[in-house]
Design a protein around this motif. Structure first.
Motif, PDB file in Angstrom:
ATOM      1  N   THR A  58       0.829  -1.211   0.000  1.00 55.76           N
ATOM      2  CA  THR A  58       0.000   0.000   0.000  1.00 55.76           C
ATOM      3  C   THR A  58       0.861   1.258   0.000  1.00 55.76           C
ATOM      4  N   ASP A  59       2.068   1.173  -0.516  1.00 55.54           N
ATOM      5  CA  ASP A  59       2.960   2.332  -0.495  1.00 55.54           C
ATOM      6  C   ASP A  59       2.426   3.489  -1.337  1.00 55.54           C
ATOM      7  N   ASP A  60       1.558   3.190  -2.294  1.00 56.66           N
ATOM      8  CA  ASP A  60       1.007   4.261  -3.116  1.00 56.66           C
ATOM      9  C   ASP A  60      -0.079   5.048  -2.400  1.00 56.66           C
ATOM     10  N   VAL A  61      -0.521   4.560  -1.226  1.00 56.13           N
ATOM     11  CA  VAL A  61      -1.554   5.233  -0.428  1.00 56.13           C
ATOM     12  C   VAL A  61      -0.866   5.915   0.757  1.00 56.13           C
ATOM     13  N   SER A  86      -0.104   6.877   4.232  1.00 52.66           N
ATOM     14  CA  SER A  86      -0.553   6.175   5.437  1.00 52.66           C
ATOM     15  C   SER A  86       0.295   6.586   6.625  1.00 52.66           C
ATOM     16  N   ALA A  87      -0.352   7.135   7.660  1.00 53.51           N
ATOM     17  CA  ALA A  87       0.357   7.458   8.894  1.00 53.51           C
ATOM     18  C   ALA A  87       0.886   6.198   9.552  1.00 53.51           C
ATOM     19  N   MET A  88       0.119   5.108   9.449  1.00 53.67           N
ATOM     20  CA  MET A  88       0.558   3.843  10.028  1.00 53.67           C
ATOM     21  C   MET A  88       1.812   3.331   9.327  1.00 53.67           C
ATOM     22  N   GLY A  89       1.846   3.432   8.002  1.00 48.90           N
ATOM     23  CA  GLY A  89       3.017   2.979   7.267  1.00 48.90           C
ATOM     24  C   GLY A  89       4.262   3.747   7.640  1.00 48.90           C
ATOM     25  N   ARG A  90       4.141   5.076   7.724  1.00 51.43           N
ATOM     26  CA  ARG A  90       5.298   5.901   8.107  1.00 51.43           C
ATOM     27  C   ARG A  90       5.737   5.580   9.533  1.00 51.43           C
ATOM     28  N   PHE A  91       4.763   5.392  10.410  1.00 53.91           N
ATOM     29  CA  PHE A  91       5.077   5.102  11.810  1.00 53.91           C
ATOM     30  C   PHE A  91       5.819   3.769  11.936  1.00 53.91           C
TER      31      PHE A  91
END
Length: 796
Positions: free
Chosen positions: A504-507, A509-514
């Motif tokens: 989901t890197d194209d979306v 996302s605060a969760m992804g960055r965290f």
């Protein structure tokens, strides 16, 4: 001042009933306060009870003369207590009072009146302080236990009326000799008839319904934009857990709401009871919740067994039924919720009673998990409302243990190897804190940095976001399957915002960055937490304040600490300054000793009580049961200790004080290390056995805790300083308020373990002060009265 032997004997019964009434009202009033207010207000209200009793003692020190008529003063104070209780019940229900200042004033008056009665009784019967204190504590123990059944039997407003009748009975006892025979018969007959009428009336709230306060935390007002005007309460039940309200709405007939104290809204959906004949409208409603989408991504083998913690109105159970889970176990702490859903099966479709693969258990969720011998493919928990006041007594300000590090570890242990947690919280900040807690758990378990983020999937949203935590890492094929499933969902449904392996890197996302930043090492997590505007640090069981938004001390508690400290300084300094101008320095030092000890006892006991309560919750599984066991064990043990304490060292009260206080510290330390072993072994036993084990375990220290207070009164009485007893009694009560505030603040900053040892330090202070002053003034000798105060008998 003495009223004779017969009066001495007859005072124990009224003191017992007075204490039972006061503590019962204290517990009932917290339930009423929880409906009207939210957590912080309830904590203030409970502290106000202690403050009111203490203020009544200080007031009586100034305003009631030394040559008192006990029956007159105590009888009038008990009468004022009963009248003020009736006014409280009528005003809160009939006038729908939700203003905090008006409510606090109405609540303060009954405790103030009881404080006057207590202070005068202890002064007039100071030589019987040990037996009186035993009656006092025994009555309080009965009141604590009786309140649990009384609220369920009568409801909270009617329970207040019942307590008022008991207060009138206490007044009649004390004024018995002033009434003619005919008046006595009339008074007692009226009281008996009132009790009978109240019991026959049952739960019907003849005074009116307690209003729900309009606060942001009260979901009752915010589930729909026009909720107050379209809602109607169709079922309402009181219990020790709070008031459960089932609400329907005039603008739609698909969803009812279940509330506890106007908050923690849980949906009850219209369901025809047949999952094979699809209700498209119902399925569409369910799929708009973020925790329903993961079921679409799971294979049949991945959802054979499902545990729902806190199913409330049954939404998650319905999701499991439509998601084709083979077996569903729901664990609900509030029995009223379960009964309401079952009894309204015509609307709810028998979701709790008509499906053989659905089992509903009434128990606290975390404790059920720790007890369970089975494992589950899915553990689901949605919007656990631990921020709302669900408990009683001052420790209602604290959280429960559903979202701590140890809780996540417990859940992971009860999952199958490829099992998943599906956890839904209220907002993005809570999602971040819950994720940080889970990351810390995996790091503690030794999971490699790059692998930590592969345990998570997330459905982020402004309201009710969901995180999925897998026991083993997601495989790349699983993540791809989830991505493809979510891409094919109809527009408007929640979307997955984070999946492992960059799916989901194209979306954005605060969760992804965290997760990318903090999963590498514990130091990176700590660094991120230190930079965060909010407190997202992982919560341990020892400090379970998941919903404390900011670091440090909350502003409300800080102001409460300042206010209670200032009040206690006034209560101590002003009278002490007056005494200093009127007495000799030697006499002043003899007053300072019991003054210091009364203050330490008030603070120390409350700090210990708060810490002990939190330690018990994990083992007994219910805050309500834990509180009942703690109170009954403490009060019974202290009552026995008070009754037997005078025989320890006889007339050498100061020696008794420093030795018993030192023993309290030693026994407290032993209890801290022994209790986890004892309670841990009893964990898998039935609740009655666990409760009995906890009761007996606390009893020894409770026995010792009952000795210092009456010993201090003995020092004052034998030293002809009984005129100071109301003042000292008031100081003990007001310092208890400070102790309860201090306990919550310490637990937030350092945890309950540190708080427990601070409580023991206060008792160590009692021992040190008593010992040092005993040596300085040779006070270990028997105390002999003289016309100037205390004279010291020489050693033989």
């Amino acid at each position: 001042m003495s009223l004779g032997k017969q009066s001495n004997i007859s005072v124990y019964g009224p003191v017992f009933l007075l204490s039972a009434s006061v503590l019962c009202f204290e517990i009932v009033s917290t339930r009423i306060a929880s409906v009207i207010f939210v957590q912080d207000y309830a904590f203030i209200i409970l502290s106000l009870a202690l403050l009111g009793i203490g203020s009544g003692g200080v007031f009586s020190y100034y305003r009631v003369g030394t040559a008192v008529d006990l029956r007159g003063v105590a009888g009038r104070a008990a009468l004022a207590l009963g009248v003020s209780l009736c006014i409280f019940a009528a005003a809160v229900t009939g006038l729908s009072i939700t203003n905090q200042f008006a409510f606090l004033l109405l609540l303060f008056i009954p405790f103030f009146a009881s404080g006057i009665a207590y202070a005068q009784i202890y002064r007039a019967f100071s030589t019987l302080s040990f037996a009186l204190y035993a009656s006092d504590l025994s009555g309080a123990a009965v009141g604590a236990i009786a309140s649990l059944g009384l609220i369920g039997l009568l409801g909270a407003p009617n329970s207040v009326v019942f307590v008022a009748i008991a207060a009138f009975a206490v007044s009649a006892f004390f004024l018995h000799s002033r009434l003619t025979r005919g008046k006595r018969v009339s008074v007692y007959s009226i009281l008996v008839l009132c009790v009978a009428a109240l019991l026959l009336n049952g739960r019907h709230e003849f005074l009116g319904r307690v209003p729900i306060g309009n606060f942001p935390e009260k979901d009752f007002y915010h589930v729909y934009p026009d909720a107050p005007s379209t809602s109607r309460i169709i079922d309402s039940r009181w219990s020790i857990y709070g008031r459960a309200d089932l609400v329907q709405y005039s603008h739609q007939d698909q969803v009812w709401q279940l509330f506890i104290d106007g908050a923690a809204g849980s949906q009850v959906y219209r369901f025809n009871g047949d999952i094979h004949h699809t209700q498209s409208n119902l399925q569409r409603l369910l799929l708009h919740h973020t925790n329903a989408i993961p079921f679409l991504c799971l294979t049949k083998a991945e959802k054979r067994s499902m545990l729902v913690i806190g199913p409330g109105g049954g939404k998650e159970v319905l999701v499991g039924l439509y998601g084709e889970a083979d077996t569903i176990t729901g664990v609900e702490v509030n029995p009223d919720f379960v009964d309401i859903v079952r009894e309204h099966a015509g609307f709810a479709g028998g979701v709790y009673s008509q499906f053989p693969n659905v089992k509903i258990v009434v128990e606290e969720g975390r404790h059920f998990v720790r007890q369970s011998r089975g494992v589950f493919d899915l553990i689901v928990m949605a919007l656990p409302s631990t921020a709302q006041m669900q408990n009683i007594e001052p420790f209602a300000a604290s959280e429960n243990f559903l979202l701590t590090k140890e809780a996540i570890e417990d859940y992971l242990q009860k999952l199958t190897p490829d099992g998943r947690l599906i956890l839904t919280v209220h907002n993005p900040w809570e999602l971040m804190r819950l994720t940080a807690t889970a990351v810390a758990v995996f790091q503690d378990l030794g999971t490699a940095g790059d692998e930590v983020r592969n345990h998570f999937a997330a459905f982020e949203a402004e309201y009710a976001p969901t995180v999925v935590i897998k026991k083993n890492v997601f495989t790349a094929d699983e993540a791809l399957r989830w991505e493809e499933t979510c891409k094919n969902l109809p527009r408007g449904l929640p979307r997955v915002s984070y999946l492992p392996y960059g799916m989901t890197d194209d979306v954005p996302s605060a969760m992804g960055r965290f997760l990318a930043e903090v999963s590498q090492s514990p130091d990176r997590l700590k660094e991120f937490i230190s930079r965060s505007r909010y407190d997202i640090s992982p919560c341990p069981d020892d400090r379970p304040y998941f919903y404390k938004i900011f670091t440090g001390i909350p502003g409300e508690l800080l102001w409460l600490l300042v206010g209670t400290t200032a009040f206690n300084l006034l209560v101590v300094v002003l009278p002490f300054g007056f005494i200093r101008r009127k007495t000799l320095s030697a006499h002043l030092r003899e007053v300072a000793l019991p003054l210091t000890i009364f203050a330490f006892l008030g603070m120390g006991f409350m700090v210990l009580e708060v810490a002990l309560f939190q330690k018990l919750v994990l083992y007994l599984g219910s805050p309500t049961i834990s509180l009942s066991i703690l109170l009954s064990s403490l009060l019974v043990g202290m009552g026995i200790g008070s009754y037997c304490g005078k025989s320890i060292y006889g007339a050498e009260a100061i020696r008794r004080l420093y030795i018993v206080s030192a023993v309290i510290v030693v026994v407290g330390i032993l209890l801290f290390f022994v209790s986890p072993v004892i309670l841990g072994k009893a964990l898998e036993r039935a609740l009655p056995l666990r409760a009995a084990t906890a009761f007996l375990m606390i009893l020894p220290i409770a026995f010792l805790l009952g000795i210092p207070f009456p010993s201090c009164i003995q020092v004052l009485a034998e030293g002809q300083k009984d005129r100071y007893i109301p003042w000292m009694y008031g100081i003990n009560g007001s310092m208890s308020v400070l102790g309860s505030v201090l306990a919550v603040i310490l637990s937030m900053l350092f945890g309950f373990t540190a708080t427990y040892f601070v409580g023991l330090l206060f008792y160590l202070g009692v021992s040190v002060v008593s010992f040092s002053l005993a040596r300085k003034f040779n006070l270990s000798s028997p105390v002999v009265p003289s016309k100037h105060g205390v004279t010291l008998a020489s050693h033989p």
